[in-house]
Design a protein around this motif. Structure first.
Motif, mmCIF file in Angstrom:
data_model
loop_
_atom_site.group_PDB
_atom_site.id
_atom_site.type_symbol
_atom_site.label_atom_id
_atom_site.label_comp_id
_atom_site.label_asym_id
_atom_site.label_seq_id
_atom_site.Cartn_x
_atom_site.Cartn_y
_atom_site.Cartn_z
ATOM 1 N N GLU A 58 43.639 51.627 37.748
ATOM 2 C CA GLU A 58 42.635 51.523 36.695
ATOM 3 C C GLU A 58 42.286 50.060 36.515
ATOM 4 O O GLU A 58 43.124 49.174 36.749
ATOM 5 C CB GLU A 58 43.160 52.093 35.374
ATOM 6 N N TYR A 59 41.053 49.805 36.082
ATOM 7 C CA TYR A 59 40.648 48.418 35.842
ATOM 8 C C TYR A 59 41.181 47.968 34.492
ATOM 9 O O TYR A 59 40.911 48.578 33.457
ATOM 10 C CB TYR A 59 39.136 48.279 35.869
ATOM 11 N N VAL A 60 41.970 46.913 34.520
ATOM 12 C CA VAL A 60 42.494 46.322 33.292
ATOM 13 C C VAL A 60 42.337 44.821 33.405
ATOM 14 O O VAL A 60 42.701 44.220 34.429
ATOM 15 C CB VAL A 60 43.986 46.676 33.083
ATOM 16 N N GLU A 61 41.798 44.206 32.390
ATOM 17 C CA GLU A 61 41.639 42.752 32.409
ATOM 18 C C GLU A 61 43.018 42.097 32.456
ATOM 19 O O GLU A 61 43.887 42.401 31.641
ATOM 20 C CB GLU A 61 40.886 42.287 31.168
ATOM 21 N N LYS A 62 43.205 41.227 33.451
ATOM 22 C CA LYS A 62 44.520 40.595 33.637
ATOM 23 C C LYS A 62 44.740 39.541 32.559
ATOM 24 O O LYS A 62 43.915 38.656 32.348
ATOM 25 C CB LYS A 62 44.621 39.951 35.019
#
Length: 265
Positions: free
Chosen positions: A240-244
């Protein structure tokens, strides 16, 4: 005292263990351990307290006799050729074995003389440079930080250039900066061709340092392999896209700098 030559071919493992068993009265500590450690590699033995890590290291370093099985270090059987094994290894325990009254240089010189080596002073100076302790070499060890003491302890274990080094939980009780200093020193050992068997209960330590990892639990090796091989034992995670966000390590290193680039105390 010179290190004994390897008795087998160069591709023979630096450490070979087959079916090793050890009990203390009714308590079975090792229950048939099998493991190989390649030359010039860092091998992490990962396990909780009481898993049998220190017992295995004590057997490999001839401090303890196994009840069953067989073990070789540098091509020598630990049971029948203990003298050659001891000449081939160095053991660094959980706590730094340094003399606080002496200076760092005096500690190294003392070990070199006990090993009957020539040019003890030159050996000490070379190891001080290797572990970034030259400026502190003339100071009493009582003034050293935890990381500096541990680096000196590892340096002392390298007097005589042993081909195999056992590090039994080398970062126990150290602060984060000191742990990074020790990690850097361990990596340099392997880069110079030394075989390192490292015991630890810290997962991040094994992840950062080891070429291969074995998980020891209740006296048995559950799994062993590279980090990628061990990760493949579990199903892949859902992507899933998660802001690092920056990690705690990122914050720490940005504030204090790495041990390799910053000035050591």
């Amino acid at each position: 005292m010179s290190t004994p030559p390897v008795t087998d071919r160069a591709d023979h493992p630096a450490i070979r263990v087959r079916g090793l068993e050890k009990s203390f009265k009714d308590l079975k500590v090792l229950r048939g351990v099998d493991v190989d450690v390649a030359r010039g590699s860092i091998f992490a033995l990962l396990g909780s307290n009481g898993a049998g890590k220190t017992t295995l290291v004590r057997i490999l370093s001839t401090l303890l006799k196994a009840d069953g099985g067989r073990a070789e270090v540098n091509g020598f059987d630990v049971a029948s050729r203990g003298a050659e094994v001891r000449e081939s290894i160095s053991l660094t325990g959980q706590f730094a074995a340094v003399d606080e009254i002496l200076t760092g240089r005096e500690n190294l010189t003392m070990v070199a003389r006990l090993r009957h080596l020539k040019d003890a002073g030159a050996i000490a100076d070379r190891l001080l440079r290797r572990f970034s302790l030259t400026e502190a070499g003339a100071r009493r060890v009582a003034t050293y930080s935890g990381g500096m003491r541990r680096r000196l302890d590892i340096a002392m274990s390298l007097v005589g250039d042993p081909p195999v080094v056992f590090l039994d939980e080398p970062t126990t009780g150290l602060d984060p900066e000191a742990r990074l200093e020790v990690w850097s020193a361990v990596k340099e050992l392997a880069a110079a061709g030394t075989t390192v068997l490292l015991t630890t209960q810290y997962l991040d330590e094994a992840e950062h340092l080891a070429d291969r990892i074995a998980i020891l639990h209740e006296g048995r090796i559950l799994v062993h392999g590279t980090l990628d091989e061990l990760k493949r034992l579990l199903p892949p995670a859902k992507v899933e896209y998660v802001e690092k966000q920056p990690t705690l390590e990122d914050v720490f290193l940005s504030l204090v700098g790495t041990a390799a680039n910053g000035e050591k105390r």
